[in-house]
Motif scaffolding. Structure first.
Motif, PDB file in Angstrom:
ATOM      1  N   GLU A 219      57.299  27.881  40.182  1.00  0.00           N
ATOM      2  CA  GLU A 219      57.294  29.278  40.637  1.00  0.00           C
ATOM      3  C   GLU A 219      57.433  30.247  39.469  1.00  0.00           C
ATOM      4  N   GLU A 220      58.265  29.890  38.496  1.00  0.00           N
ATOM      5  CA  GLU A 220      58.442  30.764  37.325  1.00  0.00           C
ATOM      6  C   GLU A 220      57.142  30.864  36.520  1.00  0.00           C
ATOM      7  N   VAL A 221      56.504  29.734  36.324  1.00  0.00           N
ATOM      8  CA  VAL A 221      55.252  29.733  35.559  1.00  0.00           C
ATOM      9  C   VAL A 221      54.188  30.524  36.314  1.00  0.00           C
ATOM     10  N   GLU A 222      54.145  30.320  37.630  1.00  0.00           N
ATOM     11  CA  GLU A 222      53.180  31.049  38.469  1.00  0.00           C
ATOM     12  C   GLU A 222      53.405  32.557  38.343  1.00  0.00           C
ATOM     13  N   ARG A 223      54.654  32.972  38.365  1.00  0.00           N
ATOM     14  CA  ARG A 223      54.982  34.405  38.261  1.00  0.00           C
ATOM     15  C   ARG A 223      54.522  34.950  36.906  1.00  0.00           C
ATOM     16  N   ASP A 224      54.764  34.204  35.832  1.00  0.00           N
ATOM     17  CA  ASP A 224      54.370  34.672  34.498  1.00  0.00           C
ATOM     18  C   ASP A 224      52.846  34.754  34.363  1.00  0.00           C
ATOM     19  N   ILE A 225      52.156  33.777  34.952  1.00  0.00           N
ATOM     20  CA  ILE A 225      50.690  33.800  34.904  1.00  0.00           C
ATOM     21  C   ILE A 225      50.164  35.027  35.656  1.00  0.00           C
ATOM     22  N   TRP A 226      50.717  35.268  36.836  1.00  0.00           N
ATOM     23  CA  TRP A 226      50.244  36.420  37.591  1.00  0.00           C
ATOM     24  C   TRP A 226      50.540  37.728  36.844  1.00  0.00           C
ATOM     25  N   GLY A 227      51.690  37.758  36.180  1.00  0.00           N
ATOM     26  CA  GLY A 227      52.035  38.946  35.392  1.00  0.00           C
ATOM     27  C   GLY A 227      50.981  39.259  34.336  1.00  0.00           C
ATOM     28  N   ALA A 228      50.385  38.213  33.758  1.00  0.00           N
ATOM     29  CA  ALA A 228      49.345  38.419  32.741  1.00  0.00           C
ATOM     30  C   ALA A 228      47.991  38.715  33.375  1.00  0.00           C
ATOM     31  N   VAL A 229      47.737  38.145  34.549  1.00  0.00           N
ATOM     32  CA  VAL A 229      46.398  38.251  35.145  1.00  0.00           C
ATOM     33  C   VAL A 229      46.196  39.585  35.861  1.00  0.00           C
ATOM     34  N   LYS A 230      47.234  40.111  36.493  1.00  0.00           N
ATOM     35  CA  LYS A 230      46.998  41.267  37.367  1.00  0.00           C
ATOM     36  C   LYS A 230      46.455  42.466  36.592  1.00  0.00           C
ATOM     37  N   GLY A 231      46.911  42.665  35.366  1.00  0.00           N
ATOM     38  CA  GLY A 231      46.386  43.761  34.550  1.00  0.00           C
ATOM     39  C   GLY A 231      44.930  43.537  34.171  1.00  0.00           C
ATOM     40  N   VAL A 232      44.574  42.279  33.934  1.00  0.00           N
ATOM     41  CA  VAL A 232      43.190  41.947  33.578  1.00  0.00           C
ATOM     42  C   VAL A 232      42.266  42.288  34.742  1.00  0.00           C
ATOM     43  N   MET A 233      42.715  42.013  35.968  1.00  0.00           N
ATOM     44  CA  MET A 233      41.886  42.268  37.147  1.00  0.00           C
ATOM     45  C   MET A 233      41.557  43.752  37.268  1.00  0.00           C
ATOM     46  N   VAL A 234      42.506  44.581  36.902  1.00  0.00           N
ATOM     47  CA  VAL A 234      42.291  46.028  36.982  1.00  0.00           C
ATOM     48  C   VAL A 234      41.368  46.478  35.842  1.00  0.00           C
ATOM     49  N   ARG A 235      41.566  45.871  34.675  1.00  0.00           N
ATOM     50  CA  ARG A 235      40.874  46.312  33.461  1.00  0.00           C
ATOM     51  C   ARG A 235      39.397  45.936  33.449  1.00  0.00           C
ATOM     52  N   VAL A 236      39.014  44.723  33.930  1.00  0.00           N
ATOM     53  CA  VAL A 236      37.621  44.288  33.704  1.00  0.00           C
ATOM     54  C   VAL A 236      36.600  45.229  34.330  1.00  0.00           C
ATOM     55  N   GLY A 237      36.933  45.724  35.539  1.00  0.00           N
ATOM     56  CA  GLY A 237      36.081  46.706  36.198  1.00  0.00           C
ATOM     57  C   GLY A 237      34.602  46.406  36.001  1.00  0.00           C
ATOM     58  N   ASP A 238      33.866  47.343  35.400  1.00  0.00           N
ATOM     59  CA  ASP A 238      32.454  47.063  35.140  1.00  0.00           C
ATOM     60  C   ASP A 238      32.151  46.914  33.658  1.00  0.00           C
ATOM     61  N   GLU A 239      33.170  46.507  32.863  1.00  0.00           N
ATOM     62  CA  GLU A 239      32.904  46.078  31.474  1.00  0.00           C
ATOM     63  C   GLU A 239      31.920  44.914  31.526  1.00  0.00           C
ATOM     64  N   PRO A 240      30.944  44.859  30.608  1.00  0.00           N
ATOM     65  CA  PRO A 240      30.067  43.680  30.588  1.00  0.00           C
ATOM     66  C   PRO A 240      30.838  42.427  30.154  1.00  0.00           C
ATOM     67  N   VAL A 241      30.313  41.277  30.529  1.00  0.00           N
ATOM     68  CA  VAL A 241      30.908  40.010  30.089  1.00  0.00           C
ATOM     69  C   VAL A 241      30.589  39.825  28.612  1.00  0.00           C
ATOM     70  N   GLY A 242      31.587  39.495  27.819  1.00  0.00           N
ATOM     71  CA  GLY A 242      31.368  39.264  26.397  1.00  0.00           C
ATOM     72  C   GLY A 242      30.794  37.873  26.131  1.00  0.00           C
ATOM     73  N   ARG A 243      30.527  37.627  24.852  1.00  0.00           N
ATOM     74  CA  ARG A 243      29.987  36.323  24.422  1.00  0.00           C
ATOM     75  C   ARG A 243      30.974  35.689  23.448  1.00  0.00           C
ATOM     76  N   LEU A 244      31.249  34.427  23.660  1.00  0.00           N
ATOM     77  CA  LEU A 244      32.216  33.715  22.823  1.00  0.00           C
ATOM     78  C   LEU A 244      31.725  33.580  21.380  1.00  0.00           C
ATOM     79  N   TRP A 245      32.594  33.857  20.438  1.00  0.00           N
ATOM     80  CA  TRP A 245      32.320  33.717  18.980  1.00  0.00           C
ATOM     81  C   TRP A 245      31.124  34.554  18.543  1.00  0.00           C
ATOM     82  N   GLU A 246      30.938  35.697  19.202  1.00  0.00           N
ATOM     83  CA  GLU A 246      29.878  36.629  18.759  1.00  0.00           C
ATOM     84  C   GLU A 246      30.481  38.007  18.638  1.00  0.00           C
TER      85      GLU A 246
END
Ligand code: DGP
Ligand code: NA
Ligand code: NA
Length: 214
Positions: free
Chosen positions: A187-214
């Motif tokens: 449960e603790e690990v799950e909480r920490d993961i969600w803490g990191a993910v929830k901001g990402v969900m708001v941020r990605v919006g309509d940013e294009p998908v990037g390319r790895l190592w480019e």
């Protein structure tokens, strides 16, 4: 419609990654996001079956050959992942190119060589790296029987993941690689993961998908 996010979980064997990817997908769904799990290696494809045989040690393959097969296994899935992202579906990947580098570089293959075949894959919006001390890893239930599931390999892989983290920051800036301690309860690990993910969900919006190592 906002695109989906590409969220990767990486970690050593026994870090609880498989439990956490399932919980993350459930949490995303509960929060109203469409989300899908994609496990790598994807053992269901023809290439995946070769990888599976290698991991179960029923087949031997040259280190470079298996490295390229793992990468090919990601490439054969990239258009399905990109389609999901475009359709607004968040993809949670259980391992990705970073395992590819860490496990092959741990065998002694050149680090830059290990990076190169995955160049251009969809860039994860965030990678959560589950960390576990060697002591805790040793206390958890016995390793499975597959190749790589032993203390020496895992120690070498841990060292390579540290280099991967630096490389991600160098290419893609801070914030794309987040360490999450896997020492606590599920449960603790799950909480920490969600803490990191929830901001990402708001941020990605309509940013294009990037390319790895480019
Ligand atoms: P899993 O199904 O998550 O237990 O992964 C299977 C094993 O394969 C695990 O020990 C990590 C390793 N692995 C995953 N991806 C790669 C890769 O791209 N290259 C190599 N060499 N090993 C990988
Ligand atoms: Na495993
Ligand atoms: Na797994």
């Amino acid at each position: 419609m906002p695109r989906g996010a590409l969220i990767v979980l990486e970690g050593l064997d026994r870090s609880g990654k498989s439990t956490q990817v399932d919980r993350l997908v459930a949490r995303l769904n509960a929060e109203g996001y469409r989300a899908r799990l994609h496990k790598f290696p994807d053992r269901t494809t023809a290439i995946g079956q070769m990888i599976d045989a290698y991991l179960r040690s029923t087949a031997e393959l040259d280190d470079h050959a298996i490295h390229l097969l793992f990468s090919a296994n990601r490439w054969e899935c990239h258009s399905a992942i990109e389609k999901d992202l475009a359709d607004g579906i968040t993809v949670v990947a259980d391992r990705y190119a970073f395992s590819g580098i860490a496990f092959s570089a741990a065998k002694g293959l050149d680090f830059t060589y290990c990076l190169s075949p995955d160049t251009g894959l969809p860039l994860p919006d965030v990678t959560l790296y589950l960390t576990l001390s060697p002591e805790t890893a040793a206390q958890r239930s016995a390793y499975g029987a597959e190749r790589y599931e032993n203390v020496d390999t895992q120690t070498a892989v841990r060292a390579q993941f540290a280099k991967v983290a630096e490389e991600v920051a160098r290419w893609h800036g801070d914030g794309r690689w987040v360490e999450v301690s896997a020492e606590g309860s599920v449960e603790e690990v799950e909480r920490d993961i969600w803490g990191a993910v929830k901001g990402v969900m708001v941020r990605v919006g309509d940013e294009p998908v990037g390319r790895l190592w480019e």
